[in-house]
Design a protein around this motif. Sequence first.
Motif, PDB file in Angstrom:
ATOM      1  N   LEU A  45      -6.079  -8.072   3.430  1.00 26.05           N
ATOM      2  CA  LEU A  45      -6.683  -8.554   4.677  1.00 26.05           C
ATOM      3  C   LEU A  45      -5.773  -9.587   5.328  1.00 26.05           C
ATOM      4  O   LEU A  45      -5.467 -10.616   4.729  1.00 26.05           O
ATOM      5  N   ARG A  46      -5.315  -9.284   6.519  1.00 22.89           N
ATOM      6  CA  ARG A  46      -4.430 -10.187   7.256  1.00 22.89           C
ATOM      7  C   ARG A  46      -5.040 -10.443   8.636  1.00 22.89           C
ATOM      8  O   ARG A  46      -6.059  -9.884   8.982  1.00 22.89           O
ATOM      9  N   SER A  47      -4.364 -11.270   9.409  1.00 23.78           N
ATOM     10  CA  SER A  47      -4.856 -11.595  10.733  1.00 23.78           C
ATOM     11  C   SER A  47      -4.750 -10.372  11.664  1.00 23.78           C
ATOM     12  O   SER A  47      -3.647  -9.904  11.926  1.00 23.78           O
ATOM     13  N   PHE A  50      -4.825  -4.759   8.646  1.00 23.93           N
ATOM     14  CA  PHE A  50      -4.706  -4.540   7.212  1.00 23.93           C
ATOM     15  C   PHE A  50      -3.215  -4.421   6.895  1.00 23.93           C
ATOM     16  O   PHE A  50      -2.471  -3.767   7.639  1.00 23.93           O
ATOM     17  N   HIS A  51      -2.779  -5.006   5.798  1.00 25.98           N
ATOM     18  CA  HIS A  51      -1.368  -4.936   5.445  1.00 25.98           C
ATOM     19  C   HIS A  51      -0.996  -3.477   5.196  1.00 25.98           C
ATOM     20  O   HIS A  51      -1.671  -2.778   4.436  1.00 25.98           O
ATOM     21  N   ALA A  52       0.092  -3.026   5.844  1.00 22.15           N
ATOM     22  CA  ALA A  52       0.414  -1.597   5.862  1.00 22.15           C
ATOM     23  C   ALA A  52       1.335  -1.168   4.724  1.00 22.15           C
ATOM     24  O   ALA A  52       1.716   0.004   4.656  1.00 22.15           O
ATOM     25  N   LEU A  54       3.586  -2.679   0.788  1.00 22.78           N
ATOM     26  CA  LEU A  54       3.668  -3.622  -0.324  1.00 22.78           C
ATOM     27  C   LEU A  54       4.646  -4.720   0.059  1.00 22.78           C
ATOM     28  O   LEU A  54       5.674  -4.443   0.670  1.00 22.78           O
ATOM     29  N   ASP A  55       4.331  -5.962  -0.304  1.00 18.74           N
ATOM     30  CA  ASP A  55       5.319  -7.029  -0.217  1.00 18.74           C
ATOM     31  C   ASP A  55       5.892  -7.213  -1.608  1.00 18.74           C
ATOM     32  O   ASP A  55       5.166  -7.547  -2.562  1.00 18.74           O
ATOM     33  N   ILE A  56       7.201  -6.952  -1.728  1.00 20.46           N
ATOM     34  CA  ILE A  56       7.860  -6.999  -3.040  1.00 20.46           C
ATOM     35  C   ILE A  56       8.657  -8.292  -3.135  1.00 20.46           C
ATOM     36  O   ILE A  56       9.470  -8.598  -2.254  1.00 20.46           O
ATOM     37  N   PRO A 156      11.411 -15.099   1.537  1.00 22.98           N
ATOM     38  CA  PRO A 156      12.164 -13.862   1.324  1.00 22.98           C
ATOM     39  C   PRO A 156      11.353 -12.827   0.543  1.00 22.98           C
ATOM     40  O   PRO A 156      10.822 -13.132  -0.524  1.00 22.98           O
ATOM     41  N   HIS A 157      11.231 -11.616   1.077  1.00 24.14           N
ATOM     42  CA  HIS A 157      10.580 -10.513   0.371  1.00 24.14           C
ATOM     43  C   HIS A 157      10.927  -9.217   1.079  1.00 24.14           C
ATOM     44  O   HIS A 157      11.415  -9.228   2.210  1.00 24.14           O
ATOM     45  N   LEU A 158      10.677  -8.108   0.411  1.00 28.75           N
ATOM     46  CA  LEU A 158      10.826  -6.794   1.037  1.00 28.75           C
ATOM     47  C   LEU A 158       9.446  -6.290   1.433  1.00 28.75           C
ATOM     48  O   LEU A 158       8.534  -6.231   0.597  1.00 28.75           O
ATOM     49  N   HIS A 159       9.281  -5.933   2.703  1.00 26.26           N
ATOM     50  CA  HIS A 159       8.066  -5.235   3.124  1.00 26.26           C
ATOM     51  C   HIS A 159       8.364  -3.742   3.017  1.00 26.26           C
ATOM     52  O   HIS A 159       9.241  -3.233   3.723  1.00 26.26           O
ATOM     53  N   PHE A 160       7.662  -3.072   2.126  1.00 28.17           N
ATOM     54  CA  PHE A 160       7.944  -1.666   1.818  1.00 28.17           C
ATOM     55  C   PHE A 160       6.739  -0.814   2.173  1.00 28.17           C
ATOM     56  O   PHE A 160       5.624  -1.070   1.714  1.00 28.17           O
TER      57      PHE A 160
HETATM   58 ZN    ZN Z   1       4.460  -7.097   4.349  1.00 27.22          ZN
END
Ligand code: ZN
Length: 573
Positions: A45-47, A50-52, A54-56, A156-160
């Motif tokens: 749940l985000r502003s 919905f987060h689309a 994975l945040d790695i 820092p992260h990868l949005h996958f």
């Molecule tokens: Zn993300």
Amino acid sequence: MRLYFVLLIGFLLTSLPLSSEKYPTGLFVSPVNRQIKLSGTFGELRSNHFHAGLDIKSARGVIGDTIYAAAAGYVSRISVNAFGYGNAIFVDHPNGFTTVYGHLDRFAPIFQQYVKDEQYRQQEFQVDLYPAPFQFPVEQLTQIGILGNTGHSYGPHLHFEVRHTDTQVPVNPLLFGFDITDQVPPTIQQLIAYQYDDAGQLIQTTVLQPKLRSPGVYGMDQPFQIGVSRVTFGVRTCDYQDGQDNQNGIYSLQCMADDEPSFAFAMDEIAFQDTRYINAHIDYQQKLYQNRFFHRCYALEGNKLPIYFRGIDQGMIYLNSELPRNISIAIADFNGNLSTINFQVVKNSNLFPTSALMPPFELLAVPDEVTILTKPGIQIVWPKGSFYQREPLTLTPMTGSAKSYFSPKYEISPSDIPVHFYFDIAIDGSLIPARLQEKAFIARFNGNGSYVNCGGTLVGNTISTSARQMGTYGIMIDTIPPTISAYKFSPVMSTWRKMAFKIYDNLSARDKAKDLRFSAWVDGQWILMSLDGKTGVLTHEFDGHIGPGTHQLIVKVWDDRNNEGVLQKSFTL
Ligand SMILES: [Zn+2]
């Protein structure tokens, strides 16, 4: 219980147009070439969304991990944006899925060169490029970029993401069989109970604190007593992975009343065009005032999200006698770790609450109808589907000292309800002097008197724009240019790798207002400047485009109303 839960979720999956066989496992490998550790899950749940994906997490919390193609295919799209996905690369795979890698610090050299050539050709930092199929083929584990923090990323992260290539609908990447170590059941933080009268009007909301009995098992000390005969619930919950302190989203939820499923969902696929239904899925006011996300175990009338099992009346629970009903809410993470809360709800007519009076209103908006509110000097039109439930609307012109520059301020209330679609606001602008017509816009005022620019187009005597937030609006003008200041700059930069400047504007742009635009030239030739949308820092890397010698730099920045800021400097390389 567990079996029933699995069965129902199984039913949910097969009732979707795509069966689980459509998600091939073992085809994609980890894009970080090691075990995936998550700081964000699909459907979280985000502003306003919905987060689309994975945040790695990066291996050491810093920029720099190499990012690899999760499977063979070809690069179908590369986009560069100061906001959103930042630097993002898209790979189409022969199985009909596309993988997306966002917030990259930079692309692998071959893609980076292609992007830079296009940026110089288009004379634009922000580009959205679609290379020809097979122009850039990749193998599984081809290096495609470096993990970063570009765009709307705060660490820092990868949005996958994994999407269906044909529809671009995002799919939960975990359905493809990535190996995630997780034996920790979700945490149930709070419950909320919504009590309705017999006409279906919400008359009371109660936050309840569950008790943890044993791992994954929650209860309440006493039956929950209510004075009315209709109730629904909401749950605040999060999930942890083994040994990780990130609060992630859950995968699925199921609410049962006396062993009958009343409501359930699983986070498998959510289309971008549906993602804003998050504001109906959650308790919008709890988010607004408490910054708490509750999953409703009930679908509001205007909530068209296709992820739900909707029981009787969308999940409404009825208490028709003084007999208690047994409520069980089960919450699972993707690995099937389960937490349940069991409690009783019982009707006690002595507790009948005084009906909350609906505040005075001008128009009762209905989810499936166009809504129009008109007052002298203003008209507002909400398209069908803008509201998730019946909403009592009022439009109030504020007079006296509460005026904006060239119109009254108009309060559109309630100010704290969600709106799904953009709605049109048209305000009489006949008081705007001719010389300021280009500089006038529709402002949304915050409680403290500050305001944001929502854009606006003047046609005849009417200025109009579109917005997605209730609140107070009026006409303002902006004649103040953005500022540009030296951030990393010196008259002599022979040994420097880059120079940087900060840009800033007096107003932030929302809704239909345009973000700051900028360009820079050295000796009359356009040069590439990268913008970090979070900090407003413009950076030029010395990459050979500017030779040794003394040069003249000009940087220009324009705001939504075309006010121009200029910086001129000379420097020596
Ligand atoms: Zn993300």
